[in-house]
Scaffold this motif. Structure first.
Motif, PDB file in Angstrom:
ATOM      1  N   ALA A  89       9.124  -0.085  10.184  1.00  0.00           N
ATOM      2  CA  ALA A  89       9.703   0.036   8.903  1.00  0.00           C
ATOM      3  C   ALA A  89       9.413   1.387   8.022  1.00  0.00           C
ATOM      4  O   ALA A  89      10.364   1.754   6.905  1.00  0.00           O
ATOM      5  CB  ALA A  89       9.589  -1.287   8.057  1.00  0.00           C
ATOM      6  N   GLY A  90       8.410   2.092   8.540  1.00  0.00           N
ATOM      7  CA  GLY A  90       8.000   3.255   7.839  1.00  0.00           C
ATOM      8  C   GLY A  90       7.225   3.031   6.610  1.00  0.00           C
ATOM      9  O   GLY A  90       7.709   3.737   5.321  1.00  0.00           O
ATOM     10  N   PRO A  91       6.241   2.114   6.337  1.00  0.00           N
ATOM     11  CA  PRO A  91       5.450   2.138   4.836  1.00  0.00           C
ATOM     12  C   PRO A  91       4.682   3.056   4.742  1.00  0.00           C
ATOM     13  O   PRO A  91       4.575   3.895   5.561  1.00  0.00           O
ATOM     14  CB  PRO A  91       4.939   0.778   5.202  1.00  0.00           C
ATOM     15  CG  PRO A  91       4.623   0.834   6.472  1.00  0.00           C
ATOM     16  CD  PRO A  91       5.776   1.452   7.288  1.00  0.00           C
ATOM     17  N   ASP A 310      13.367  -3.978   6.631  1.00  0.00           N
ATOM     18  CA  ASP A 310      13.112  -2.738   6.882  1.00  0.00           C
ATOM     19  C   ASP A 310      13.019  -1.882   5.715  1.00  0.00           C
ATOM     20  O   ASP A 310      12.226  -1.032   5.271  1.00  0.00           O
ATOM     21  CB  ASP A 310      13.757  -1.986   7.952  1.00  0.00           C
ATOM     22  CG  ASP A 310      13.447  -2.521   9.401  1.00  0.00           C
ATOM     23  OD1 ASP A 310      12.131  -3.302   9.415  1.00  0.00           O
ATOM     24  OD2 ASP A 310      13.703  -2.077  10.459  1.00  0.00           O
ATOM     25  N   ALA A 311      14.384  -1.969   4.766  1.00  0.00           N
ATOM     26  CA  ALA A 311      14.542  -1.400   3.732  1.00  0.00           C
ATOM     27  C   ALA A 311      13.582  -1.661   2.671  1.00  0.00           C
ATOM     28  O   ALA A 311      13.326  -0.739   1.769  1.00  0.00           O
ATOM     29  CB  ALA A 311      16.032  -1.467   3.346  1.00  0.00           C
ATOM     30  N   ARG A 314      10.040  -0.034   3.409  1.00  0.00           N
ATOM     31  CA  ARG A 314      10.090   1.643   3.843  1.00  0.00           C
ATOM     32  C   ARG A 314       9.583   2.335   2.379  1.00  0.00           C
ATOM     33  O   ARG A 314       9.885   2.300   1.343  1.00  0.00           O
ATOM     34  CB  ARG A 314      11.475   2.466   3.779  1.00  0.00           C
ATOM     35  CG  ARG A 314      11.439   3.855   4.483  1.00  0.00           C
ATOM     36  CD  ARG A 314      12.672   4.003   5.082  1.00  0.00           C
ATOM     37  NE  ARG A 314      13.106   3.310   6.179  1.00  0.00           N
ATOM     38  CZ  ARG A 314      14.250   2.406   6.313  1.00  0.00           C
ATOM     39  NH1 ARG A 314      14.845   2.003   5.160  1.00  0.00           N
ATOM     40  NH2 ARG A 314      14.321   1.817   7.393  1.00  0.00           N
ATOM     41  N   GLY A 315       8.376   3.355   2.607  1.00  0.00           N
ATOM     42  CA  GLY A 315       7.604   3.922   1.571  1.00  0.00           C
ATOM     43  C   GLY A 315       6.870   3.217   1.013  1.00  0.00           C
ATOM     44  O   GLY A 315       6.318   3.670   0.005  1.00  0.00           O
ATOM     45  N   LYS A 316       6.477   1.982   0.969  1.00  0.00           N
ATOM     46  CA  LYS A 316       6.001   1.201   0.141  1.00  0.00           C
ATOM     47  C   LYS A 316       4.621   0.894   0.591  1.00  0.00           C
ATOM     48  O   LYS A 316       4.196   1.133   1.756  1.00  0.00           O
ATOM     49  CB  LYS A 316       6.592  -0.145   0.005  1.00  0.00           C
ATOM     50  CG  LYS A 316       7.968  -0.287  -0.626  1.00  0.00           C
ATOM     51  CD  LYS A 316       8.232   0.331  -1.946  1.00  0.00           C
ATOM     52  CE  LYS A 316       9.843   0.564  -2.321  1.00  0.00           C
ATOM     53  NZ  LYS A 316       9.803   0.930  -3.765  1.00  0.00           N
TER      54      LYS A 316
END
Length: 735
Positions: A89-91, A310-311, A314-316
Motif C-alpha cells: 500500500a506504500g506506507p 490501501d488508500a 499510503r504515505g502513513k
C-alpha cells in the motif's frame, strides 16, 4: 500569630512552598504525587479529545481478524502475508508492536527438525517422482517455513521497525544478544556526560533472521506509575555503552528518511533530525494523549490483506498491533483499557505534532505555590478590612485562579504546572488565617473594656477607638521615626550628687525635653533612667514624622542651652546629651503580657536608633541620624555623612549622618566640606593615602572637629594600603 492572620498565612505559605521544592527535587511524598498525577489526568479530561496529525494508522489484529482469518496472527506465514499487503500500500514506515522471540512451533521441535531434514536432504527437489506421503511432507515443510517467510517479508518491505522489549530486571526477560546484533536500535549520537540511567539487564528480541531484515529496532517497554497508569514512555535504554531508542522515535525517523546518525539522545531532550523532543523527569517523553480508544484511524488486518485499505495506509506511519478484547491494554487519562498499540501511536503522534508535555521546574512550582499562599494572606491584611464572607470568597477565588492557571498552561503551552501544592497552600493558609482572625477578633472585643485605662492621651484614645485592631497584643507594621536621647557620662554626674539632688536634676532636665517632644506631636514612649525614647508618626499617623523628629532634636539642643543656669544650680553645668534618630519600618502596638502591656515600637529600625544615640559618644557629635531619616528629611535640613558602620546586632552596614542644622537653628557647621566628601569617598574605595591627605586638609580648616580626628587615628593604624577585603565599613561590637 493570632494578632496577625496575614503573617500566619504567609509563614505557612513559605513553609508549604519550601516543602513543594523539596518534593519536586526528590523528597518522596506519595499522596501528593498521586494527587498531582490525578490532577494531570483531570486536565486531559477538561481539555477533552483533540485531533491527531492524521499521519498514524493502526492495522489491528482485532476480533474480526480472529474470527475470519486467525492465521494472520496465529501463523508467521499469515503475518508475513499481512506485512507484504501493508508494504504494497506504500506506507512511509511500518512498526510491528510484537516481539517474535521463539521460532514458530507448528510441530514439536524434534519432529520439525526430522521433517525438514528428510525433505531438504533425502528428497531434493527434482530427484524423481514423489509418492503421496512425500508430497504431503513437502507441504508440511512449507508450513514450517513461517519464520523465514516473515523474515523475507520484513526485508522486502524495507521500512519495517521491529519491537524490542528491554528491562532492568534480569529475571523478567532473557539475556540480550551481542550489542552488534541490535545496532539498528541505537541512537547515532548521545551525550557522553549523561548516558541513559536505565541499564537493560535483559529483554526480549525477535529472532536473528527477523532482526537482520528490519530497517530499525525500537523499544516498546512501558513503565506504569504507582496508580498503574501510563503517562510517558522511556526515551532511552542503555545496553553496553550505547543508548537505544523507542519504537516511536525510530518510526518518525523512517518517515522522514533520517539515518541513525541524525538521532541524538541529549541530556534533557531527544533530537530527531530537526525535531527536538523535551524530556521529563526520569528521561521520559510525557505523552500528550489525544483521546481514548479508537482515536487513531484503525483498519482491520482482514481489510488490509483483502485490499480494501490501501488508500488509508499510503504515505502513513503504520503500526501493526493487537487490539482484540482484553489483550495488551494500558490505563491512560482517557481510558482504563487502551490497547498498547494505541499508546505507541500516541507517542508517534506526540513527536510529530511537537507537543510533548514538559514538567515545570521545582523552582517554578515553589514560586507558584508561594504566590497562591501569599494571595490568600493578602486577604487578611488590615488594609483590606475584609469580612469573613469576603475572605472565604477570596480564598475560593484564589483556588479557582490556581486551577485556571494550571489548565491554561496545560492547554496553551503543554506545560504540566503543579496544582496540588498551590491548592494546598491556599486551603491551609486560608483555613489557618480564618481561624486566627476569628479568634483574634474575639480576644480584641474581650479586651476592649479594660484597655482604655492604659491610655491617657486623647489622641491615643481616638486612634484606638477608630482602629480596635491596635488594642490586642502585637501591632501593625508601619514606617515611623524613633528618637533616643541620653545624658553623657551620667554615672559620673550621679556619683557627685546625693539621691535627692539627682532626682531634682533629672526633673529639671526631663521636663523641658518632654515638652519639646509633646510640642511636635511626638509620643513619649518611655523614660529609661536619664534617657528619653520618643516615637513620631504613632499612635496618630503623621506623614512628616521624620521632620518632626529632627525638629525635636534641634529643639532639645536649644532647650539644653537655655537650662544651663538651672543645671549649674544642680551641680551639672557641663551636662551634655547625645541624640540618635532613625526612620524605618517597625512594629507599633501593645507589647507585653495579656494582663500588663505598653504601647510601644519594636524592630531593627528602633534598635538602630538606640545604637546611633550610643555612637554619638564615639564620634563626639550631638545628633546622629540613619539613612532613612536623612532620605525623608526636607531640603531645609543639613547633614554630614560621617561613616558607614556595622553596629552590634546588624549584619548589613548602614550610613550614618550628623545633623547640622534646620529651620529652627543650627548644631554645628564646618568649612571645606568638599575636602570631607573627597576624603570619605577615597576612604570607601581604599585610597587611604588620598583620604589621609584630604582629612588633614579638612582638619586644618576645622581643628576642633572630633570626627576627623577619629578618622585620622584609624588611618594611622592602617598605613597607605587597604586590606584585600576592604569595604570601608567600621564594625562596632559594643552598644
Amino acid at each position: 500569630m493570632l494578632r496577625s492572620p496575614a503573617l500566619l498565612a504567609g509563614l505557612l505559605s513559605v513553609a508549604i512552598a519550601l516543602l513543594c521544592g523539596l518534593e519536586r527535587s526528590g523528597l518522596e511524598i506519595r499522596w501528593v504525587d498521586a494527587l498531582e498525577r490525578a490532577s494531570l489526568d483531570q486536565r486531559f479530561r477538561w481539555r477533552g479529545p483533540v485531533p491527531t496529525t492524521d499521519e498514524v494508522v493502526i492495522v489491528a489484529i482485532d476480533n474480526d481478524t480472529l474470527e475470519r482469518q486467525p492465521e494472520l496472527y496465529q501463523r508467521r506465514a499469515g503475518t508475513a502475508a499481512l506485512v507484504r499487503a501493508i508494504a504494497a500500500a506504500g506506507p512511509a514506515a511500518i512498526g510491528i508492536d510484537q516481539v517474535y522471540v521463539d521460532p514458530e512451533e507448528v510441530l514439536s521441535p524434534e519432529l520439525t527438525a526430522r521433517v525438514k531434514e528428510h525433505v531438504l536432504k533425502d528428497m531434493p527437489v527434482g530427484a524423481g517422482p514423489e509418492g503421496q506421503a512425500d508430497s504431503l511432507l513437502r507441504e508440511v515443510a512449507r508450513e514450517l517455513a513461517g519464520d523465514g517467510e516473515l523474515a523475507a517479508a520484513v526485508a522486502e518491505a524495507g521500512s519495517v521497525v521491529l519491537a524490542i522489549h528491554l528491562t532492568q530486571d534480569a529475571g523478567a526477560g532473557r539475556p540480550l544478544p551481542d550489542p552488534a546484533t541490535l545496532r539498528h536500535g541505537r541512537y547515532g549520537q548521545q551525550d557522553a556526560r549523561s548516558p541513559p540511567f536505565r541499564v537493560a539487564e535483559g529483554g526480549l528480541v525477535s529472532l536473528p533472521e527477523l532482526v537482520a531484515g528490519a530497517r530499525a529496532l525500537g523499544g516498546i517497554t512501558v513503565e506504569e506509575d504507582p496508580d498503574r497508569a501510563v503517562r510517558a514512555i522511556p526515551a532511552a535504554w542503555r545496553v553496553g555503552d550505547a543508548a537505544y531508542a523507542p519504537l516511536s522515535v525510530q518510526l518518525v525517523a523512517q518517515r522522514e528518511g533520517l539515518g541513525r546518525a541524525e538521532l541524538a539522545f541529549l541530556e534533557s531532550s531527544l533530537q530527531i533530525g530537526g525535531r527536538k523532543v523535551p524530556l521529563g523527569k526520569g528521561e521520559a517523553v510525557l505523552l500528550n494523549f489525544r483521546g481514548g480508544s479508537g482515536t487513531f484511524t484503525t483498519v482491520s488486518a482482514v481489510d488490509v490483506v483483502e485490499g480494501r485499505a490501501d488508500a488509508a495506509l499510503r504515505g502513513k506511519i503504520v503500526l501493526l498491533g493487537v487490539t482484540y478484547f482484553g489483550h495488551d491494554v494500558v490505563r491512560t487519562p482517557f481510558a482504563i483499557d487502551l490497547p498498547g498499540v494505541e499508546l505507541q501511536a500516541t507517542a508517534v503522534d506526540t513527536i510529530l505534532a511537537g507537543d510533548a508535555l514538559t514538567r515545570s521546574s521545582a523552582l517554578t512550582d515553589s514560586l507558584v505555590t508561594l504566590a497562591s499562599g501569599l494571595l490568600v494572606s493578602l486577604l487578611f491584611t488590615s488594609i483590606l478590612r475584609a469580612g469573613p464572607l469576603a475572605r472565604i470568597a477570596g480564598v475560593l477565588a484564589v483556588i479557582g485562579l490556581d486551577v485556571a492557571v494550571a489548565v491554561t498552561a496545560f492547554t496553551r503551552a503543554h506545560l504540566w504546572l503543579a496544582l496540588i501544592w498551590p491548592l494546598l497552600a491556599a486551603v491551609v493558609a486560608g483555613a489557618a488565617a480564618l481561624a486566627a482572625a476569628y479568634a483574634g477578633e474575639a480576644l480584641q472585643r474581650a479586651r476592649l473594656r479594660r484597655t482604655f485605662s492604659h491610655y491617657l492621651g486623647a489622641e491615643v484614645l481616638d486612634e484606638l477607638l477608630a482602629d480596635p485592631t491596635a488594642l490586642g497584643l502585637g501591632g501593625a507594621r508601619r514606617e515611623l521615626t524613633v528618637l533616643f536621647s541620653d545624658i553623657r557620662e551620667f554615672t559620673s554626674v550621679a556619683e557627685r550628687l546625693s539621691p535627692e539632688d539627682l532626682v531634682a536634676l533629672l526633673n529639671t532636665y526631663l521636663t523641658p525635653m518632654t515638652a519639646e517632644v509633646m510640642a511636635r506631636a511626638g509620643y513619649l514612649d518611655k523614660y529609661i533612667g536619664d534617657a528619653v525614647m520618643a516615637v513620631f508618626g504613632a499612635p496618630v499617623a503623621r506623614a512628616d514624622h521624620a521632620e518632626r523628629g529632627l525638629a525635636t532634636a534641634l529643639a532639645m539642643h536649644a532647650a539644653l542651652a537655655r537650662m544651663r543656669p538651672a543645671l549649674a544650680e544642680r551641680g551639672a553645668a557641663d551636662l551634655q546629651i547625645g541624640v540618635g534618630i532613625n526612620t524605618g519600618e517597625m512594629v507599633v502596638g501593645n507589647m507585653g503580657s495579656a494582663d500588663r502591656f505598653d504601647y510601644t515600637v519594636i524592630g531593627d529600625a528602633v534598635n538602630l536608633a538606640s545604637r546611633l544615640e550610643g555612637l554619638t559618644k564615639t564620634y563626639g557629635v550631638f545628633c546622629l541620624v540613619g539613612a532613612g531619616t536623612r532620605a525623608a528629611a526636607p531640603p531645609s535640613y543639613a547633614f554630614r555623612e560621617i561613616d558607614r558602620v556595622r553596629v552590634k546586632g546588624k549584619g548589613q552596614p548602614v550610613a550614618i549622618f550628623e545633623l547640622l542644622s534646620g529651620p529652627a537653628g543650627a548644631v554645628a557647621s564646618y568649612a571645606a566640606m568638599d575636602r570631607w566628601s573627597a576624603a570619605l569617598a577615597a576612604f570607601r574605595r581604599g585610597d587611604l593615602a588620598i583620604a589621609r591627605a584630604e582629612w588633614l586638609a579638612f582638619q586644618a580648616e576645622n581643628p576642633d572637629d572630633p570626627v576627623v580626628r577619629l578618622h585620622l587615628e584609624r588611618l594611622a593604624g592602617l598605613g597607605d594600603q587597604a586590606p584585600p577585603d576592604w569595604d570601608g565599613v567600621v564594625v562596632f561590637t559594643h552598644k
